[in-house]
Enzyme design. Structure first.
Site, mmCIF file in Angstrom:
data_model
loop_
_atom_site.group_PDB
_atom_site.id
_atom_site.type_symbol
_atom_site.label_atom_id
_atom_site.label_comp_id
_atom_site.label_asym_id
_atom_site.label_seq_id
_atom_site.Cartn_x
_atom_site.Cartn_y
_atom_site.Cartn_z
ATOM 1 N N HIS A 90 10.301 -64.851 21.033
ATOM 2 C CA HIS A 90 11.268 -63.808 20.644
ATOM 3 C C HIS A 90 11.698 -63.961 19.193
ATOM 4 C CE1 HIS A 90 14.800 -66.458 22.130
ATOM 5 N NE2 HIS A 90 15.088 -66.202 20.881
ATOM 6 N N ASN B 25 9.598 -68.487 23.680
ATOM 7 C CA ASN B 25 8.818 -67.412 24.311
ATOM 8 C C ASN B 25 8.374 -66.357 23.283
ATOM 9 O OD1 ASN B 25 11.165 -66.052 23.738
ATOM 10 N ND2 ASN B 25 11.769 -65.717 25.862
ATOM 11 N N GLU C 40 13.375 -59.902 23.256
ATOM 12 C CA GLU C 40 12.722 -60.741 24.263
ATOM 13 C C GLU C 40 11.365 -60.156 24.665
ATOM 14 O OE1 GLU C 40 13.796 -63.614 24.839
ATOM 15 O OE2 GLU C 40 15.708 -63.710 25.905
HETATM 16 C C1 GLP Z 1 18.233 -67.526 19.286
HETATM 17 C C2 GLP Z 1 18.346 -66.534 18.146
HETATM 18 C C3 GLP Z 1 17.040 -66.416 17.388
HETATM 19 C C4 GLP Z 1 16.504 -67.782 17.065
HETATM 20 C C5 GLP Z 1 16.226 -68.539 18.334
HETATM 21 C C6 GLP Z 1 15.658 -69.917 18.103
HETATM 22 O O1 GLP Z 1 17.741 -66.966 20.423
HETATM 23 N N1 GLP Z 1 18.742 -65.244 18.594
HETATM 24 O O2 GLP Z 1 17.257 -65.652 16.224
HETATM 25 O O3 GLP Z 1 15.327 -67.682 16.289
HETATM 26 O O4 GLP Z 1 17.454 -68.678 19.019
HETATM 27 O O5 GLP Z 1 16.686 -70.839 17.935
HETATM 28 P P1 GLP Z 1 16.514 -72.260 17.321
HETATM 29 O O6 GLP Z 1 16.308 -72.061 15.861
HETATM 30 O O7 GLP Z 1 17.808 -72.966 17.617
HETATM 31 O O8 GLP Z 1 15.357 -72.896 17.989
#
Ligand code: GLP
Length: 241
Positions: A138, A136, A143
């Protein structure tokens, strides 16, 4: 923004690790802003390899992490402190006293967030901030919302984020619903930012972050205002670029 679309996850990780390594070589006491999630794991592995080969010395490096789940202790395997120890800090010669992750066990959100902002101010500037991105849009745990938040704050995680992060837990009920996260000021104050993404499920968020309007509905879009952002994505995450 400088955008690199590379062949795969390994190439993405290699390029990111090379940039971080160069920073440490030219500034041994560099302050690294670090991220969790599956995206930067390969980058951390490459950094560990460089350390093992004797190419990198982390003894004077400091780190500041983006976020932490509220309610999880550092010993909890799902906490971001545990993640950082397990995926990076335990394998390099960084002084753990110089590694900083928000405390998920601090019940006083205001106190914890204020002291983290003071810590970031104390370091003056993060030299390189590593970021992943949520589907999304973030960054950290900032968020989508109606307004960007500047300081470190406590956030209610969205259903989408909770669903996405369920893969790391035994069940959705175990995923914390709140987190402490560095705000946009802490992130944007970094001298250099590396935004990483891999996989087709990130393609839409990456397109909106880079080409869309700057809006708190896509938190990563604020990076368009920073003057030194390197976006490194694999071909799947970069398919709309
Ligand atoms: C979590 C973390 C973020 C990260 C996101 C994506 O929400 N707080 O910092 O970028 O996940 O995670 P992934 O890299 O596992 O797709």
């Amino acid at each position: 923004m400088k955008v690199s679309v590379v062949k795969n996850y390994d190439e993405m990780s290699k390029l990111a690790a090379d940039i971080i390594a160069s920073q440490i070589v030219i500034k041994p006491n560099a302050v690294l802003g670090l991220a969790t999630g599956s995206t930067p794991v390969g980058t951390y592995q490459k950094l560990i390899e460089k350390y093992e080969k004797g190419e990198l010395d982390f003894s004077k490096v400091s780190s500041v992490n983006l976020d932490e789940y509220v309610g999880l202790s550092p010993e909890n395997e799902q906490s971001y402190r545990y993640f950082m120890n397990d995926n990076l800090f335990n394998h390099i010669n960084i002084d753990k006293d110089n590694t900083h992750v928000l405390s998920g066990l601090e019940p006083d959100a205001e106190k914890e967030c204020k002291s983290y902002d003071d810590l970031i101010d104390c370091y003056e500037n993060i030299d390189i901030q590593v970021l992943g991105i949520g589907r999304n849009g973030h960054i950290g745990f900032n968020e989508p919302s109606t307004a960007f938040k500047a300081g470190t704050h406590c956030v209610e995680l969205t259903e989408e984020t909770i669903a996405d992060n369920t893969r790391f837990f035994d069940s959705v009920e175990e995923v914390p619903t709140k987190a402490y996260t560095m705000g946009m000021k802490g992130i944007m104050k970094a001298k250099k930012i590396i935004l990483l993404a891999n996989g087709e499920n990130k393609a839409d968020a990456i397109k909106k972050a880079i080409y869309g309007p700057i809006t708190p509905e896509v938190p990563a879009s604020i990076l368009q205002l920073h003057n030194d952002v390197v976006v490194i994505v694999d071909e799947d995450a970069g398919k709309y670029l």
